[in-house]
Design a protein around this motif. Sequence first.
Motif, short mmCIF file in Angstrom:
data_model
loop_
_atom_site.label_atom_id
_atom_site.label_comp_id
_atom_site.label_asym_id
_atom_site.label_seq_id
_atom_site.Cartn_x
_atom_site.Cartn_y
_atom_site.Cartn_z
N LEU A 193 -28.76 -19.03 -23.38
CA LEU A 193 -27.61 -18.81 -22.49
C LEU A 193 -27.64 -19.76 -21.29
O LEU A 193 -26.58 -20.18 -20.81
CB LEU A 193 -27.60 -17.37 -22.00
CG LEU A 193 -27.16 -16.31 -23.03
CD1 LEU A 193 -27.35 -14.91 -22.46
CD2 LEU A 193 -25.70 -16.51 -23.43
N LEU A 194 -28.83 -20.10 -20.83
CA LEU A 194 -28.95 -21.01 -19.70
C LEU A 194 -28.93 -22.47 -20.16
O LEU A 194 -29.12 -23.38 -19.34
CB LEU A 194 -30.24 -20.72 -18.92
CG LEU A 194 -30.30 -19.35 -18.25
CD1 LEU A 194 -31.63 -19.16 -17.53
CD2 LEU A 194 -29.14 -19.16 -17.27
N GLU A 195 -28.74 -22.68 -21.45
CA GLU A 195 -28.64 -24.01 -22.04
C GLU A 195 -29.88 -24.86 -21.81
O GLU A 195 -29.81 -26.07 -21.65
CB GLU A 195 -27.38 -24.73 -21.52
CG GLU A 195 -26.09 -24.01 -21.90
CD GLU A 195 -24.85 -24.73 -21.43
OE1 GLU A 195 -24.92 -25.46 -20.42
OE2 GLU A 195 -23.80 -24.57 -22.09
N GLU A 196 -31.04 -24.18 -21.81
CA GLU A 196 -32.30 -24.89 -21.69
C GLU A 196 -32.80 -25.38 -23.06
O GLU A 196 -33.59 -26.32 -23.13
CB GLU A 196 -33.34 -23.98 -21.04
CG GLU A 196 -32.99 -23.60 -19.61
CD GLU A 196 -33.95 -22.58 -19.01
OE1 GLU A 196 -33.78 -22.24 -17.82
OE2 GLU A 196 -34.86 -22.11 -19.73
N VAL A 197 -32.35 -24.69 -24.12
CA VAL A 197 -32.68 -25.10 -25.49
C VAL A 197 -31.44 -24.93 -26.35
O VAL A 197 -30.53 -24.16 -26.03
CB VAL A 197 -33.85 -24.28 -26.09
CG1 VAL A 197 -35.12 -24.46 -25.30
CG2 VAL A 197 -33.47 -22.81 -26.19
N LYS A 256 -28.24 -15.56 -13.15
CA LYS A 256 -28.04 -16.99 -12.95
C LYS A 256 -26.65 -17.44 -13.41
O LYS A 256 -26.13 -18.44 -12.92
CB LYS A 256 -29.11 -17.79 -13.68
CG LYS A 256 -30.50 -17.62 -13.08
CD LYS A 256 -31.54 -18.43 -13.82
CE LYS A 256 -32.93 -18.26 -13.20
NZ LYS A 256 -33.97 -19.03 -13.92
N LEU A 257 -26.05 -16.69 -14.34
CA LEU A 257 -24.73 -17.06 -14.84
C LEU A 257 -23.60 -16.59 -13.94
O LEU A 257 -22.44 -16.98 -14.14
CB LEU A 257 -24.52 -16.48 -16.25
CG LEU A 257 -25.27 -17.15 -17.40
CD1 LEU A 257 -25.05 -16.38 -18.69
CD2 LEU A 257 -24.82 -18.60 -17.56
N MET A 258 -23.92 -15.74 -12.96
CA MET A 258 -22.88 -15.15 -12.11
C MET A 258 -22.00 -16.21 -11.46
O MET A 258 -20.80 -16.02 -11.29
CB MET A 258 -23.51 -14.25 -11.05
CG MET A 258 -23.98 -12.92 -11.57
SD MET A 258 -22.61 -11.91 -12.17
CE MET A 258 -23.48 -10.42 -12.63
N ASP A 259 -22.58 -17.33 -11.07
CA ASP A 259 -21.82 -18.37 -10.37
C ASP A 259 -21.41 -19.52 -11.27
O ASP A 259 -20.86 -20.52 -10.80
CB ASP A 259 -22.66 -18.92 -9.20
CG ASP A 259 -22.97 -17.86 -8.16
OD1 ASP A 259 -22.10 -17.00 -7.93
OD2 ASP A 259 -24.08 -17.88 -7.59
N ALA A 260 -21.64 -19.38 -12.58
CA ALA A 260 -21.32 -20.46 -13.51
C ALA A 260 -19.84 -20.47 -13.85
O ALA A 260 -19.17 -19.43 -13.87
CB ALA A 260 -22.15 -20.32 -14.79
N LEU A 261 -19.31 -21.65 -14.13
CA LEU A 261 -17.92 -21.76 -14.57
C LEU A 261 -17.80 -21.23 -15.99
O LEU A 261 -18.69 -21.41 -16.82
CB LEU A 261 -17.48 -23.23 -14.52
CG LEU A 261 -17.39 -23.87 -13.13
CD1 LEU A 261 -17.06 -25.35 -13.26
CD2 LEU A 261 -16.35 -23.16 -12.27
N ASP A 281 -19.21 -20.25 -26.81
CA ASP A 281 -19.38 -21.69 -26.99
C ASP A 281 -20.66 -22.02 -27.75
O ASP A 281 -20.71 -22.98 -28.52
CB ASP A 281 -19.40 -22.38 -25.63
CG ASP A 281 -18.06 -22.27 -24.90
OD1 ASP A 281 -17.04 -22.01 -25.57
OD2 ASP A 281 -18.03 -22.43 -23.66
N LEU A 282 -21.69 -21.21 -27.56
CA LEU A 282 -22.96 -21.44 -28.25
C LEU A 282 -22.88 -21.06 -29.72
O LEU A 282 -23.41 -21.76 -30.59
CB LEU A 282 -24.07 -20.65 -27.56
CG LEU A 282 -24.44 -21.11 -26.14
CD1 LEU A 282 -25.30 -20.07 -25.45
CD2 LEU A 282 -25.14 -22.46 -26.18
N LEU A 283 -22.22 -19.94 -30.02
CA LEU A 283 -22.14 -19.47 -31.40
C LEU A 283 -21.27 -20.38 -32.27
O LEU A 283 -21.46 -20.45 -33.49
CB LEU A 283 -21.61 -18.04 -31.45
CG LEU A 283 -22.54 -16.96 -30.88
CD1 LEU A 283 -21.89 -15.58 -30.99
CD2 LEU A 283 -23.88 -16.96 -31.59
#
Length: 292
Positions: free
Chosen positions: A64-68, A96-101, A109-111
């Motif tokens: 979810l954090l797009e680290e992998v 951490k996603l609270m402020d993400a666009l 988007d990941l699936l």
Amino acid sequence: MARIIAVANQKGGVGKTTTAVNLAAALAAAKRKVLLVDLDPQGNATMASGINKRDAKPGGCEVLLEEVEIAAAIVPTDAHYDLLPGNGDLTAAELKLMDALAREHRLKDLLVKISADYHTILIDCPPSLNLLTLNALTAADGVLIPVQCEYFALEGLSSLLDTVRAVRHRLNPKLEIEGLLRTMYDVRNNLGNEVSAQLTQHFGDKVLRSIIPRNVRLAEAPSHGQPIHLYDRSSRGAIAYIGLAGEIIRRERALTRTDHVDPVQDIETPAAAPAHGDSGPTLKAPAANHQE
């Protein structure tokens, strides 16, 4: 492209994770390629699939954090479905996603990247209406709602349906109600029979024909890290989930053949619902004594 189904209910203890894990196993037994996404920070679906949630890294948080890449975090299970594991780190990911666009679209988007590899993707949601659940509903084609056949079965159900409508309007116009699944059902219990009848009365054909019974073997299976299909395939619980998998497949085929009405707007609030508040309608007490 895979059909994505979110297994959701904001009320805990209704068999949500049990349904997600055992439906995944039953669909895999029907020769379908299945991915189970554990989006609950408790990580129960991961443990019930035979994967140690403490060692499952990378997992849902890192994805979810797009680290992998999502493909790097997916692991196979003994029940022949794939798993995107989850654990307590998902809570940190949510913060951490609270402020993400476009934060509600992150999972969708990941699936998309791996959707072509599967027939069905199941998402085990947290027992609350938080950002993780919104991500699941935004990514999903349908939402499967387990409902326990006990006195407060409808508590919070109206709030969940309101959330589904809001997600349809603002985030995911294609979201549908996959069905309401009666769980922990005991045919000997008059109260359970009355709850089942009232659910059918209020929601009609949105209530699935499959019913998941109270079953000791079904309750034991997670402690052995196995779906019921592997733990005791002859048990009533295993047979019930095989039947549910068949019903889900038949409904999916029917959707591809026919035009259908809006299944969310078609569900109306029961007449017994309160005028205000978010607790939702409650069932009437049974008229006669019931057996335990």
